[in-house]
Write an enzyme that holds these catalytic residues in place. Structure first.
Site, PDB file in Angstrom:
ATOM      1  N   GLU A  46      -0.495  -7.480   9.293  1.00 36.91           N
ATOM      2  CA  GLU A  46      -1.726  -6.774   8.946  1.00 36.91           C
ATOM      3  C   GLU A  46      -2.918  -7.396   9.681  1.00 36.91           C
ATOM      4  OE1 GLU A  46      -2.133  -6.952   4.713  1.00 36.91           O
ATOM      5  OE2 GLU A  46      -3.829  -5.557   4.621  1.00 36.91           O
ATOM      6  N   TYR A  87       0.851  -1.203   0.000  1.00 38.54           N
ATOM      7  CA  TYR A  87       0.000   0.000   0.000  1.00 38.54           C
ATOM      8  C   TYR A  87       0.890   1.258   0.000  1.00 38.54           C
ATOM      9  CZ  TYR A  87      -3.168  -3.585   1.907  1.00 38.54           C
ATOM     10  OH  TYR A  87      -3.890  -4.722   2.129  1.00 38.54           O
ATOM     11  N   TRP A 146      -3.764   6.157   2.890  1.00 38.81           N
ATOM     12  CA  TRP A 146      -5.104   5.571   3.012  1.00 38.81           C
ATOM     13  C   TRP A 146      -5.877   6.279   4.106  1.00 38.81           C
ATOM     14  CZ3 TRP A 146      -2.540   2.569  -0.326  1.00 38.81           C
ATOM     15  CH2 TRP A 146      -3.274   1.722  -1.157  1.00 38.81           C
ATOM     16  N   ASP A 152     -13.279  -5.298   3.147  1.00 38.00           N
ATOM     17  CA  ASP A 152     -13.518  -5.642   1.739  1.00 38.00           C
ATOM     18  C   ASP A 152     -14.357  -6.896   1.461  1.00 38.00           C
ATOM     19  OD1 ASP A 152     -11.448  -3.860   2.135  1.00 38.00           O
ATOM     20  OD2 ASP A 152     -10.168  -4.665   0.574  1.00 38.00           O
TER      21      ASP A 152
END
Ligand code: DGY
Length: 438
Positions: A404, A28, A32, A168
């Site tokens: 993560e 990434y 964000w 998601d």
């Protein structure tokens, strides 16, 4: 400072670019949205200027209608899909001038991040102009959500893409996505950049999910990101308990901050009362959780994911409801059993058929959700369960690293760390949690 906090700060420093912090070293590469809210809260503990800078840098991408984009493309990179050339938001009337962004938003954590910064720094007394400036920006975002995303004026702004709640591939969204028929001939060609390892194939969302993510972005491009057109033409409009629970907590923190800044908070109070009322009338499930709602098919989506507990963070349930929710979190569905012990809190109920302990938002533990959950429980005086969530979170990081997300099974022999390592919000949450744990 303990060793874990020291390591957390080093990770944040290594992911820091010019004025903002990327979520992870490679996967990434840009700024964000909700990641930066959590990261700014961590900076509040040791570098208050950086905390404000992180927020200002994010809001530099705010759209002319108040929408705060999920990604701000401050830098060029070919490490992530979809990048700015796919989003094509410069063709949208409302996109900001001179800065590239994606065309959807993310959970509005910024109201509570701003209050957290004021509560933990001297900014509120010594740099009031910066705080006033950010308060206006966050208010503008809430105004966008309550006017352009709440057509029936229920106080329940909807999400338009699975990337908007940040969760998601959550099973919450399965039934909505399954109804979207993909015509492979008209789907734009795309190349994923997130599947670089064998593990990623098992941990990341599947092709059928990505096809739909891409389909929706393509539709929004064709509609020039016009909210009214999207409302009429998109198959995906969902009222999500995590997104709305976070919005409501941010309303409350904006109200309390606004009062101390001498601002008029009546509109926010009106919106927030409506949200609480509608959440309880429309989305409460006596199982001890808040459901989601598919606005397109007008169907309730039964939620078995921890997103449904996030309204605790906003004080939406009454004490009786909160007690049932705590019972559900403590039950084998989320807490595991003596034979199969688990770390709190898996993203999806262990005993539900859609649970997958290693796939992104379908089972693994995420530290930002854990922090919000523990804060919510503390608000109802349930320190014991909140402490257990914090203890489990810190243990996962100590044993595996700053991943993560984490496999929630205690007895599993393979490593629990999933996704990308050196993840910024995992580090940020360690900073917050270690403070509370002292
Ligand atoms: C991704 O690309 O995996 C992100 O979740 C989008 O924000």
């Amino acid at each position: 400072m303990d060793d874990l906090t020291h390591r957390a700060k080093k990770i944040l420093a290594s992911n820091y670019l010019n004025g903002f912090t990327k979520p992870a070293p490679s996967l990434y590469p840009y700024q964000w949205n909700w990641d930066s809210g959590f990261i700014a809260m961590a900076y509040a503990h040791y570098d208050e200027k950086k905390a404000v800078k992180e927020m200002k840098s994010l809001f530099s991408g705010q759209w002319k209608n108040g929408m705060l984009p999920q990604i701000v493309f401050h830098v060029d990179s070919d490490l992530y899909f979809p990048g700015p050339e796919f989003w094509k938001t410069d063709e949208a009337e409302m996109s900001p001038t001179g800065i590239k962004t994606s065309g959807i938003t993310m959970p509005p954590v910024h109201g509570f991040a701003l209050k957290y910064i004021v509560d933990h720094t001297t900014m509120g007394s010594e740099n009031i102009n910066e705080i006033q400036f950010l308060w206006d920006k966050v208010f503008f975002l809430h105004q966008y959500l309550y006017t352009l995303r709440d057509p029936y004026q229920e106080g329940l702004p909807y999400i338009i893409h699975p990337w908007e709640p940040g969760t998601d591939n959550s099973p919450i969204l399965d039934s909505v996505l399954e109804k979207i028929n993909i015509d492979s001939l008209s789907l734009p060609d795309y190349h994923r950049k997130d599947l670089q390892s064998e593990d990623a194939i098992h941990h990341r969302p599947q092709k059928k999910d990505y096809d739909r993510y891409v389909y929706l972005v393509d539709l929004f491009r064709k509609l020039h990101y016009d909210d009214k057109e999207i409302f009429v033409n998109s198959p995906f409009l969902v009222q999500d308990p995590l997104f709305i629970g976070i919005l409501s907590r941010s309303n409350k923190d904006l109200i309390s901050l606004g009062k101390s800044l001498g601002r008029d908070t009546q509109q926010l109070e009106y919106w927030d009362n409506l949200t609480s009322k509608s959440m309880n009338e429309k989305l409460w499930d006596p199982r001890g959780i808040y459901n989601a709602y598919d606005l397109k098919s007008k169907e309730t989506i039964d939620v078995y994911s921890n997103s449904g507990f996030i309204p605790l963070l906003a004080g939406i349930p009454d004490t009786h409801q909160a007690k049932i929710m705590s019972g559900y979190i403590s039950s084998p569905s989320f807490s595991g059993t003596t034979n199969a012990p688990g770390y709190l809190c898996p993203t999806h109920a262990i005993d539900h058929p859609a649970h997958d302990p290693q796939r992104y938002w379908r089972g693994p533990v995420w530290l930002n959700l854990n922090w919000m959950l523990s804060e919510g429980l503390r608000g109802y005086g349930n320190g014991t369960l909140a402490d257990r969530i914090i203890k489990d979170s810190l243990e996962l990081v100590k044993e595996n690293g700053f991943f993560e997300y984490f496999d929630p099974r205690k007895n599993n022999l393979s490593p629990a760390g999933c996704g990308t390592d050196h993840f910024s919000w995992t580090a940020a949450m360690v900073v917050l949690m270690s403070q509370e744990n002292n």
